[in-house]
Write an enzyme that holds these catalytic residues in place. Structure first.
Site, PDB file in Angstrom:
ATOM      1  N   ASN A  96       0.871  -1.179   0.000  1.00 17.41           N
ATOM      2  CA  ASN A  96       0.000   0.000   0.000  1.00 17.41           C
ATOM      3  C   ASN A  96       0.909   1.230   0.000  1.00 17.41           C
ATOM      4  OD1 ASN A  96      -1.765   2.080   0.540  1.00 17.41           O
ATOM      5  ND2 ASN A  96      -2.206   1.421   2.650  1.00 17.41           N
ATOM      6  N   LYS A 145       0.032   4.219  -0.176  1.00 19.91           N
ATOM      7  CA  LYS A 145      -0.653   5.379   0.433  1.00 19.91           C
ATOM      8  C   LYS A 145      -0.494   6.604  -0.485  1.00 19.91           C
ATOM      9  CE  LYS A 145       0.250   3.389   4.930  1.00 19.91           C
ATOM     10  NZ  LYS A 145       0.151   3.564   6.361  1.00 19.91           N
ATOM     11  N   HIS A 195      -9.343   0.883   5.050  1.00 11.92           N
ATOM     12  CA  HIS A 195      -8.046   1.051   5.716  1.00 11.92           C
ATOM     13  C   HIS A 195      -8.267   1.933   6.952  1.00 11.92           C
ATOM     14  CE1 HIS A 195      -3.962   2.371   6.561  1.00 11.92           C
ATOM     15  NE2 HIS A 195      -3.566   1.302   5.897  1.00 11.92           N
ATOM     16  N   GLU A 215      -6.759   4.357   8.077  1.00 14.44           N
ATOM     17  CA  GLU A 215      -6.637   5.803   7.830  1.00 14.44           C
ATOM     18  C   GLU A 215      -7.933   6.355   7.235  1.00 14.44           C
ATOM     19  OE1 GLU A 215      -2.969   5.513   5.651  1.00 14.44           O
ATOM     20  OE2 GLU A 215      -1.971   4.894   7.493  1.00 14.44           O
ATOM     21  N   GLU A 261      -5.034  -5.301  10.505  1.00 13.33           N
ATOM     22  CA  GLU A 261      -4.010  -4.280  10.725  1.00 13.33           C
ATOM     23  C   GLU A 261      -4.299  -3.540  12.036  1.00 13.33           C
ATOM     24  OE1 GLU A 261      -2.096  -3.036   6.736  1.00 13.33           O
ATOM     25  OE2 GLU A 261      -3.847  -1.792   7.066  1.00 13.33           O
ATOM     26  N   GLY A 314       2.872   1.881  10.847  1.00  9.19           N
ATOM     27  CA  GLY A 314       3.855   2.962  10.753  1.00  9.19           C
ATOM     28  C   GLY A 314       4.589   3.268  12.044  1.00  9.19           C
ATOM     29  N   SER A 352       3.687  -2.523  10.291  1.00 10.23           N
ATOM     30  CA  SER A 352       5.135  -2.571  10.540  1.00 10.23           C
ATOM     31  C   SER A 352       5.777  -3.894  10.111  1.00 10.23           C
ATOM     32  CB  SER A 352       5.450  -2.267  12.005  1.00 10.23           C
ATOM     33  OG  SER A 352       5.085  -0.919  12.302  1.00 10.23           O
TER      34      SER A 352
HETATM   35  C1  PEP Z   1      -0.568   0.049   6.176  1.00  7.83           C
HETATM   36  O1  PEP Z   1      -0.793   1.229   6.297  1.00  7.83           O
HETATM   37  O2  PEP Z   1      -1.367  -0.674   5.556  1.00  7.83           O
HETATM   38  C2  PEP Z   1       0.641  -0.498   6.792  1.00  7.83           C
HETATM   39  C3  PEP Z   1       0.650  -1.762   7.092  1.00  7.83           C
HETATM   40  O3  PEP Z   1       1.677   0.378   7.051  1.00  7.83           O
HETATM   41  P1  PEP Z   1       3.146   0.030   7.606  1.00  7.83           P
HETATM   42  O4  PEP Z   1       3.590  -1.249   6.956  1.00  7.83           O
HETATM   43  O5  PEP Z   1       3.981   1.192   7.201  1.00  7.83           O
HETATM   44  O6  PEP Z   1       3.012  -0.129   9.084  1.00  7.83           O
END
Ligand code: PEP
Length: 250
Positions: free
Chosen positions: A10, A12, A97, A99, A167, A173, A212
Site C-alpha cells: 500500500n 498510500k 483502511h 486511515e 491491521e 507505521g 510494521s
Molecule cells: C498500512 O498502512 O497498511 C501499513 C501496514 O503500514 P506500515 O507497513 O507502514 O506499518
C-alpha cells in the site's frame, strides 16, 4: 486448505510517475522461485493505477487501488468508482483502511458498501480491520475485530472476491507489532467468523497481517497460523524491502 499467500503493498499518498521504476525493479526480482510461492500486488495512488497496470502487464504483479466510492458513477466530485479502477486495469481495491476509518470517518456500513462495489466491478476487495491502542489495552480487540469482520465483509464473500487484512491501528507505521500469539488469536477469530458466515470455502479467503511488516520480521510474522500474507505500507515503497519481505515465502 492450503492458501496461496499474497504480499500486497500500500503506497498510500506516496509516489509520482518516477516511483514506477520501483515497480520495474520488483518485477525483475519476482523470479520463478518467488512466483511459484507467493502472489505480489502493489496499490499505488489513484493517478498511477492506469500507468502501473500497464507497466505490470506480463510481470504477474497485480495492481490494486487504495479506495473506491460505492456508486458506479454520478455527481460525487473527486471520487473514483470501482468500475473506473477496474477499467484502469487494476484487479483489487483496499477498502476500510484504518486511515480511511479514522480520518474520513468511514463506518463498517460504508466499508461494506465499498466492498460490494468492488465485487460488482469484478475487483477483489481487500477489507481492512483492526483495533486501536485504546481498544487493545481495554481488552476489546477480539470484540472490535469480530464486529468489523461481521459488518464490513459483504454477504457471499469468496476467496476470489474478498481478502481480509488485519491491521492493528497502533502497529501501522510505528515499528510496533503484536506478539505472534496475539496475531494468531486474532487471525483464528477472523477465520472462524468467515467460515461461520460464508461456509467452508471461506477457509480459502486470504487473511493478511499488516502493521510494521519489515524484512527483519517478515519470516516470523508470515509463519503464524492463518496468516496468508502481508499488507505492507512503508516497506513497500522500495523494491529491495518489498522483495525481501516476499522472500519470507521463498
Ligand atoms: C498500512 O498502512 O497498511 C501499513 C501496514 O503500514 P506500515 O507497513 O507502514 O506499518
Amino acid at each position: 486448505m492450503s492458501v496461496r499467500p499474497l504480499v500486497a503493498g500500500n503506497w498510500k499518498m506516496n509516489g509520482t510517475r518516477s516511483a514506477l521504476k520501483e515497480l520495474g525493479l520488483m518485477a525483475e526480482g519476482y523470479d520463478a522461485a518467488l512466483r511459484a510461492s507467493v502472489d505480489l500486488m502493489i496499490c499505488p495512488p489513484a493517478p498511477l493505477v492506469f500507468l502501473a497496470a500497464g507497466a505490470a502487464i506480463g510481470t504477474r504483479i497485480g495492481i490494486g487501488a487504495q479506495d473506491c466510492h460505492a456508486e458506479a458513477s454520478g455527481a460525487f466530485t473527486g471520487e473514483v468508482s470501482a468500475e473506473m479502477i477496474a477499467d484502469a486495469g487494476a484487479g483489487a481495491v483496499i477498502v476500510g483502511h484504518s486511515e480511511r476509518r479514522q480520518y474520513f470517518k468511514e463506518t463498517d456500513a460504508v466499508v461494506e458498501a465499498k466492498a460490494r462495489a468492488a465485487i460488482r466491478a469484478g475487483l477483489a476487495a481487500i477489507v481492512c480491520v483492526g483495533e486501536t491502542r485504546e481498544e487493545r489495552e481495554a481488552g476489546k480487540t477480539l470484540g472490535v475485530v469480530g464486529r468489523q469482520v461481521a459488518r464490513s465483509v459483504p454477504e457471499g464473500a469468496t476467496p476470489a472476491t474478498v481478502i481480509v487484512a488485519y491491521e492493528p491501528v497502533w502497529a501501522i507505521g510505528t515499528g510496533l507489532t503484536p506478539t505472534t500469539a496475539d496475531i494468531a488469536e486474532v487471525h483464528a477469530l477472523i477465520r472462524k467468523k468467515l467460515v461461520g458466515r460464508h461456509g467452508k470455502q471461506a477457509a480459502g479467503i486470504r487473511i493478511l497481517y499488516g502493521g510494521s511488516v519489515k524484512p527483519a520480521n517478515a519470516k516470523e510474522l508470515m509463519a503464524v497460523p492463518n496468516v496468508d500474507g502481508a499488507l505492507v505500507g512503508g516497506a513497500s515503497l522500495k523494491a529491495a524491502d518489498f522483495l525481501a519481505i516476499a522472500a519470507a515465502y521463498r
